[in-house]
Design a protein around this motif. Structure first.
Motif, PDB file in Angstrom:
ATOM      1  N   MET A  33      31.357 -15.482 -19.761  1.00 34.59           N
ATOM      2  CA  MET A  33      32.067 -15.907 -18.568  1.00 34.59           C
ATOM      3  C   MET A  33      31.058 -16.367 -17.529  1.00 34.59           C
ATOM      4  O   MET A  33      30.165 -15.617 -17.146  1.00 34.59           O
ATOM      5  CB  MET A  33      32.897 -14.760 -17.995  1.00 34.59           C
ATOM      6  CG  MET A  33      33.771 -15.182 -16.816  1.00 34.59           C
ATOM      7  SD  MET A  33      34.814 -13.865 -16.193  1.00 34.59           S
ATOM      8  CE  MET A  33      33.588 -12.846 -15.385  1.00 34.59           C
ATOM      9  N   LEU A  34      31.188 -17.594 -17.086  1.00 37.26           N
ATOM     10  CA  LEU A  34      30.264 -18.159 -16.114  1.00 37.26           C
ATOM     11  C   LEU A  34      30.950 -18.349 -14.771  1.00 37.26           C
ATOM     12  O   LEU A  34      32.167 -18.429 -14.675  1.00 37.26           O
ATOM     13  CB  LEU A  34      29.757 -19.522 -16.601  1.00 37.26           C
ATOM     14  CG  LEU A  34      28.998 -19.536 -17.920  1.00 37.26           C
ATOM     15  CD1 LEU A  34      28.630 -20.963 -18.255  1.00 37.26           C
ATOM     16  CD2 LEU A  34      27.773 -18.667 -17.839  1.00 37.26           C
TER      17      LEU A  34
ATOM     18  N   LEU B 265      27.382 -12.624  -9.674  1.00 37.13           N
ATOM     19  CA  LEU B 265      27.562 -12.478 -11.109  1.00 37.13           C
ATOM     20  C   LEU B 265      27.641 -13.867 -11.729  1.00 37.13           C
ATOM     21  O   LEU B 265      28.595 -14.607 -11.503  1.00 37.13           O
ATOM     22  CB  LEU B 265      28.825 -11.681 -11.416  1.00 37.13           C
ATOM     23  CG  LEU B 265      29.154 -11.478 -12.895  1.00 37.13           C
ATOM     24  CD1 LEU B 265      28.045 -10.719 -13.598  1.00 37.13           C
ATOM     25  CD2 LEU B 265      30.487 -10.756 -13.042  1.00 37.13           C
ATOM     26  N   VAL B 266      26.622 -14.221 -12.504  1.00 40.91           N
ATOM     27  CA  VAL B 266      26.540 -15.562 -13.080  1.00 40.91           C
ATOM     28  C   VAL B 266      27.200 -15.620 -14.447  1.00 40.91           C
ATOM     29  O   VAL B 266      27.883 -16.581 -14.796  1.00 40.91           O
ATOM     30  CB  VAL B 266      25.074 -16.004 -13.195  1.00 40.91           C
ATOM     31  CG1 VAL B 266      24.969 -17.373 -13.841  1.00 40.91           C
ATOM     32  CG2 VAL B 266      24.415 -16.009 -11.828  1.00 40.91           C
ATOM     33  N   ALA B 267      26.997 -14.588 -15.260  1.00 38.09           N
ATOM     34  CA  ALA B 267      27.527 -14.604 -16.628  1.00 38.09           C
ATOM     35  C   ALA B 267      27.671 -13.189 -17.128  1.00 38.09           C
ATOM     36  O   ALA B 267      27.000 -12.269 -16.659  1.00 38.09           O
ATOM     37  CB  ALA B 267      26.596 -15.397 -17.552  1.00 38.09           C
ATOM     38  N   GLU B 268      28.572 -12.999 -18.080  1.00 42.10           N
ATOM     39  CA  GLU B 268      28.691 -11.715 -18.756  1.00 42.10           C
ATOM     40  C   GLU B 268      29.132 -11.940 -20.194  1.00 42.10           C
ATOM     41  O   GLU B 268      29.675 -13.003 -20.539  1.00 42.10           O
ATOM     42  CB  GLU B 268      29.657 -10.786 -18.023  1.00 42.10           C
ATOM     43  CG  GLU B 268      31.042 -11.309 -17.837  1.00 42.10           C
ATOM     44  CD  GLU B 268      31.912 -10.350 -17.025  1.00 42.10           C
ATOM     45  OE1 GLU B 268      33.146 -10.506 -17.070  1.00 42.10           O
ATOM     46  OE2 GLU B 268      31.357  -9.448 -16.367  1.00 42.10           O
ATOM     47  N   SER B 269      28.859 -10.940 -21.022  1.00 40.25           N
ATOM     48  CA  SER B 269      29.096 -11.107 -22.451  1.00 40.25           C
ATOM     49  C   SER B 269      29.552  -9.804 -23.084  1.00 40.25           C
ATOM     50  O   SER B 269      29.124  -8.715 -22.691  1.00 40.25           O
ATOM     51  CB  SER B 269      27.811 -11.577 -23.146  1.00 40.25           C
ATOM     52  OG  SER B 269      27.984 -11.624 -24.553  1.00 40.25           O
TER      53      SER B 269
ATOM     54  N   GLY C  37      28.715 -24.788 -19.378  1.00 42.36           N
ATOM     55  CA  GLY C  37      29.697 -24.662 -18.315  1.00 42.36           C
ATOM     56  C   GLY C  37      31.092 -24.331 -18.799  1.00 42.36           C
ATOM     57  O   GLY C  37      31.990 -24.119 -17.988  1.00 42.36           O
ATOM     58  N   LYS C  38      31.292 -24.277 -20.101  1.00 38.02           N
ATOM     59  CA  LYS C  38      32.606 -23.968 -20.657  1.00 38.02           C
ATOM     60  C   LYS C  38      32.703 -22.509 -21.108  1.00 38.02           C
ATOM     61  O   LYS C  38      33.663 -22.133 -21.789  1.00 38.02           O
ATOM     62  CB  LYS C  38      32.907 -24.903 -21.837  1.00 38.02           C
ATOM     63  CG  LYS C  38      32.974 -26.376 -21.438  1.00 38.02           C
ATOM     64  CD  LYS C  38      33.272 -27.255 -22.642  1.00 38.02           C
ATOM     65  CE  LYS C  38      33.335 -28.730 -22.242  1.00 38.02           C
ATOM     66  NZ  LYS C  38      33.601 -29.601 -23.416  1.00 38.02           N
ATOM     67  N   GLY C  39      31.689 -21.732 -20.774  1.00 43.49           N
ATOM     68  CA  GLY C  39      31.750 -20.317 -21.105  1.00 43.49           C
ATOM     69  C   GLY C  39      31.342 -19.991 -22.521  1.00 43.49           C
ATOM     70  O   GLY C  39      31.805 -19.007 -23.099  1.00 43.49           O
ATOM     71  N   ARG C  40      30.456 -20.783 -23.109  1.00 44.06           N
ATOM     72  CA  ARG C  40      30.015 -20.533 -24.478  1.00 44.06           C
ATOM     73  C   ARG C  40      28.509 -20.370 -24.544  1.00 44.06           C
ATOM     74  O   ARG C  40      27.776 -21.022 -23.795  1.00 44.06           O
ATOM     75  CB  ARG C  40      30.439 -21.689 -25.393  1.00 44.06           C
ATOM     76  CG  ARG C  40      31.937 -21.837 -25.525  1.00 44.06           C
ATOM     77  CD  ARG C  40      32.305 -23.071 -26.320  1.00 44.06           C
ATOM     78  NE  ARG C  40      31.880 -24.303 -25.642  1.00 44.06           N
ATOM     79  CZ  ARG C  40      32.262 -25.521 -25.997  1.00 44.06           C
ATOM     80  NH1 ARG C  40      33.093 -25.672 -27.012  1.00 44.06           N
ATOM     81  NH2 ARG C  40      31.827 -26.579 -25.348  1.00 44.06           N
TER      82      ARG C  40
ATOM     83  N   ILE D 105      26.257   1.350 -24.437  1.00 43.67           N
ATOM     84  CA  ILE D 105      26.334   0.150 -23.606  1.00 43.67           C
ATOM     85  C   ILE D 105      27.672   0.112 -22.866  1.00 43.67           C
ATOM     86  O   ILE D 105      28.730   0.317 -23.459  1.00 43.67           O
ATOM     87  CB  ILE D 105      26.186  -1.124 -24.463  1.00 43.67           C
ATOM     88  CG1 ILE D 105      24.772  -1.238 -25.026  1.00 43.67           C
ATOM     89  CG2 ILE D 105      26.530  -2.368 -23.661  1.00 43.67           C
ATOM     90  CD1 ILE D 105      23.744  -1.647 -24.022  1.00 43.67           C
ATOM     91  N   ALA D 106      27.617  -0.148 -21.570  1.00 48.53           N
ATOM     92  CA  ALA D 106      28.832  -0.344 -20.781  1.00 48.53           C
ATOM     93  C   ALA D 106      29.129  -1.844 -20.755  1.00 48.53           C
ATOM     94  O   ALA D 106      28.573  -2.577 -19.943  1.00 48.53           O
ATOM     95  CB  ALA D 106      28.645   0.207 -19.369  1.00 48.53           C
ATOM     96  N   TRP D 107      29.987  -2.291 -21.651  1.00 44.94           N
ATOM     97  CA  TRP D 107      30.287  -3.714 -21.761  1.00 44.94           C
ATOM     98  C   TRP D 107      31.169  -4.164 -20.595  1.00 44.94           C
ATOM     99  O   TRP D 107      31.967  -3.395 -20.090  1.00 44.94           O
ATOM    100  CB  TRP D 107      30.975  -4.011 -23.090  1.00 44.94           C
ATOM    101  CG  TRP D 107      30.128  -3.703 -24.270  1.00 44.94           C
ATOM    102  CD1 TRP D 107      30.153  -2.577 -25.042  1.00 44.94           C
ATOM    103  CD2 TRP D 107      29.108  -4.533 -24.829  1.00 44.94           C
ATOM    104  NE1 TRP D 107      29.215  -2.653 -26.033  1.00 44.94           N
ATOM    105  CE2 TRP D 107      28.558  -3.836 -25.933  1.00 44.94           C
ATOM    106  CE3 TRP D 107      28.596  -5.787 -24.497  1.00 44.94           C
ATOM    107  CZ2 TRP D 107      27.534  -4.362 -26.713  1.00 44.94           C
ATOM    108  CZ3 TRP D 107      27.577  -6.319 -25.280  1.00 44.94           C
ATOM    109  CH2 TRP D 107      27.061  -5.604 -26.362  1.00 44.94           C
ATOM    110  N   PRO D 108      31.043  -5.423 -20.207  1.00 47.08           N
ATOM    111  CA  PRO D 108      30.141  -6.454 -20.732  1.00 47.08           C
ATOM    112  C   PRO D 108      28.739  -6.330 -20.148  1.00 47.08           C
ATOM    113  O   PRO D 108      28.562  -5.752 -19.072  1.00 47.08           O
ATOM    114  CB  PRO D 108      30.799  -7.752 -20.275  1.00 47.08           C
ATOM    115  CG  PRO D 108      31.441  -7.371 -18.967  1.00 47.08           C
ATOM    116  CD  PRO D 108      31.935  -5.958 -19.143  1.00 47.08           C
ATOM    117  N   THR D 109      27.768  -6.879 -20.881  1.00 45.02           N
ATOM    118  CA  THR D 109      26.457  -7.047 -20.271  1.00 45.02           C
ATOM    119  C   THR D 109      26.557  -8.175 -19.246  1.00 45.02           C
ATOM    120  O   THR D 109      27.405  -9.059 -19.351  1.00 45.02           O
ATOM    121  CB  THR D 109      25.394  -7.389 -21.317  1.00 45.02           C
ATOM    122  OG1 THR D 109      25.824  -8.543 -22.058  1.00 45.02           O
ATOM    123  CG2 THR D 109      25.170  -6.229 -22.274  1.00 45.02           C
ATOM    124  N   GLN D 110      25.650  -8.137 -18.257  1.00 47.11           N
ATOM    125  CA  GLN D 110      25.799  -9.067 -17.146  1.00 47.11           C
ATOM    126  C   GLN D 110      24.487  -9.737 -16.773  1.00 47.11           C
ATOM    127  O   GLN D 110      23.400  -9.229 -17.077  1.00 47.11           O
ATOM    128  CB  GLN D 110      26.378  -8.322 -15.930  1.00 47.11           C
ATOM    129  CG  GLN D 110      27.776  -7.786 -16.180  1.00 47.11           C
ATOM    130  CD  GLN D 110      28.333  -7.003 -15.014  1.00 47.11           C
ATOM    131  OE1 GLN D 110      27.648  -6.178 -14.425  1.00 47.11           O
ATOM    132  NE2 GLN D 110      29.591  -7.252 -14.659  1.00 47.11           N
TER     133      GLN D 110
END
Length: 360
Positions: free
Chosen positions: A5-6, A29-33, A68-71, A343-348
Motif C-alpha cells: 500500500m503506497l 507512512l509511505v508503504a506497508e506489506s 504507484g499501483k501498489g505492487r 512480526i506485527a504485520w504489516p511491515t511498514q
C-alpha cells in the motif's frame, strides 16, 4: 505476491512521538506489506527500491521496485529474483541484505550468498551486483572468493569512495575492501576488537535479543559510514562502540590497518545509519525505538521516538534531506523465537520530515 500500500496519509506528530526538536517531525507512512520484511530502502528519481533477506521469512522479491499501483515488482527482473534451492546462485539473488546508491547513481546490491542465518555462502553466491539505474541493467557482478566470504560470515553493508568499496562482515568480524576496477577483494581487521561484538546486550522493547542458540545475539562489524570527503571510514559492531580509520590505510594492501584504528564514538546498539553531507550521523537507537542525530562535533539529539519504529534498519537520506525508515522488526523474526514469528504485520516504511520540510 502480496500488494504494497503506497501513499498513505501522514501520521500525526502527536501520536506517541517524543522529540528534542522545537519543530515537531512528521512521520509519513509511505508503504506497508503483508509479505516483505524489508530491511533496506533507496531511492532514484522518485522510484523506491526495497529488499529483505530470505532468512527472515520475507516473501516476494529479494529486490523490489515499488510502483504507484501498489505492487512490489521484481527488480531488475524476475530472473534475478527467481532463486530456489538447487538453482545456480551465480546470477540470481540468494539473500539480499543491503542496498546502496553510489555517488555516480549506480545501485549496489549486497547478496550474502547464504539462504540461512549463519550458514555458509553457496559457491558463487556471495556477491555484489552493480545495476545501472539509467538502463536498469546489471553491468557487473563482483564475486567473493572463499577466503573472503567465509563460512559463518555475513557480508552486511557497503559504502563506496571512488573506485573502492568497503563492506562489513557481521558474522566473521572484519572488513572487506573491494577494488571496483579489478574486482579483487581482501579482508582487513579480521578478528580485531574494533569489529568484534562485546558482551553488551542488544535490548529492544525492554528485552535482550537472543540468538537461535538462546544466547544473547552478537552482531559483529555491521554499521559503517564514510566521511563526506572519503577520508575516514567509521564502523563498529552493532552494539558499539564505533571506531574510525583513514581510508588510505585500508586502500594500501601493504599497510597494517590495525595499527591505524582510532576510537570514534560511543553509540548504543543501532539498527542502521545514514551520514549527511555535513558529517552529521543519523542512527536508529534500538532500545528507544528512536531516530537520533550525532552532530559533527559529537552532540547527540533525539529526533523522534515512536513505538512504530521498532527496529528500524538501514535508513536512507534522500537528496532533499528526508529520512526513509524501513521497519523490518528483525528481533521478532521466527528464528529468534523458536521458529514462531512475532512480526506485527504489516511491515511498514516511513518518511521522516519536519513540519513538511526536509531534515537538515
Amino acid at each position: 505476491m502480496k500488494k504494497i500500500m503506497l501513499g498513505a496519509a501522514p501520521l500525526a506528530a502527536s501520536a506517541g512521538l517524543a522529540t528534542a526538536q522545537t519543530n515537531a517531525p512528521t512521520l509519513s507512512l509511505v508503504a506497508e506489506s503483508q509479505a516483505m520484511i524489508w530491511n533496506a530502502v533507496t531511492l532514484d528519481r522518485g522510484r523506491i527500491f526495497v529488499s529483505g533477506p530470505r532468512w527472515t521469512g520475507s516473501r516476494g522479491p529479494q529486490l523490489a521496485l515499488l510502483d504507484g499501483k501498489g505492487r512490489a515488482a521484481p527488480f531488475p527482473d524476475v530472473a534475478w529474483n527467481d532463486w530456489s534451492p538447487g538453482k545456480d546462485p551465480a546470477s540470481t539473488f540468494v539473500d539480499v541484505n543491503a542496498l546502496h546508491r553510489a555517488p555516480n547513481g549506480d545501485l549496489f546490491v549486497v547478496d550474502t550468498g547464504s539462504p540461512t542465518f549463519g550458514g555458509a555462502p553457496l559457491p558463487n553466491g556471495a556477491k555484489v551486483v552493480r545495476i545501472d539505474l539509467g538502463t536498469d541493467k546489471v553491468i557487473r557482478i563482483y564475486r567473493f572468493a572463499a577466503d573472503v566470504a567465509l563460512p559463518g560470515g555475513y557480508i552486511d553493508d557497503i559504502r563506496i569512495h571512488g573506485d573502492t568499496a568497503y563492506l562489513t562482515d557481521a558474522g566473521r568480524p572484519g572488513l572487506i575492501v573491494l577494488d571496483l576496477k579489478t574486482g579483487n577483494a581482501r579482508r582487513v581487521l579480521s578478528g580485531a576488537p574494533s569489529v568484534t561484538a562485546s558482551n553488551r546486550p542488544i535490548v529492544v522493547a525492554g528485552e535482550v535479543v537472543l540468538a537461535p542458540d538462546g544466547k544473547p545475539l552478537k552482531v559483529h562489524s555491521d554499521p559503517m559510514e564514510l566521511s563526506p570527503d572519503g577520508r575516514y571510514l567509521y564502523f563498529g559492531p552493532l552494539n558499539g562502540p564505533w571506531s574510525r580509520i583513514e581510508t588510505q590505510w585500508l586502500d594500501d594492501p601493504r599497510a597494517n590497518s590495525a595499527d591505524h584504528v582510532e576510537p570514534w564514538a560511543e553509540l548504543p546498539p543501532v539498527g542502521g545509519t545514514a551520514m549527511a553531507p555535513n558529517g552529521d550521523l543519523y542512527f536508529t537507537d534500538l532500545a528507544e525505538n528512536a531516530v537520533k542525530r550525532r552532530t559533527f562535533d559529537g552532540h547527540i539529539q533525539t529526533i523522534v521516538s515512536d513505538p512504530r519504529l521498532h527496529w528500524v534498519d538501514a535508513p536512507y537520506l534522500d537528496s532533499e534531506g528526508s529520512l526513509w525508515l524501513p521497519v523490518p522488526q528483525l528481533d521478532r523474526i521466527g528464528i529468534f523465537h523458536g521458529g514462531r514469528s512475532k512480526i506485527a504485520w504489516p511491515t511498514q516504511l516511513f518518511r521522516l520530515t519536519f513540519n513538511g520540510t526536509p531534515t537538515k
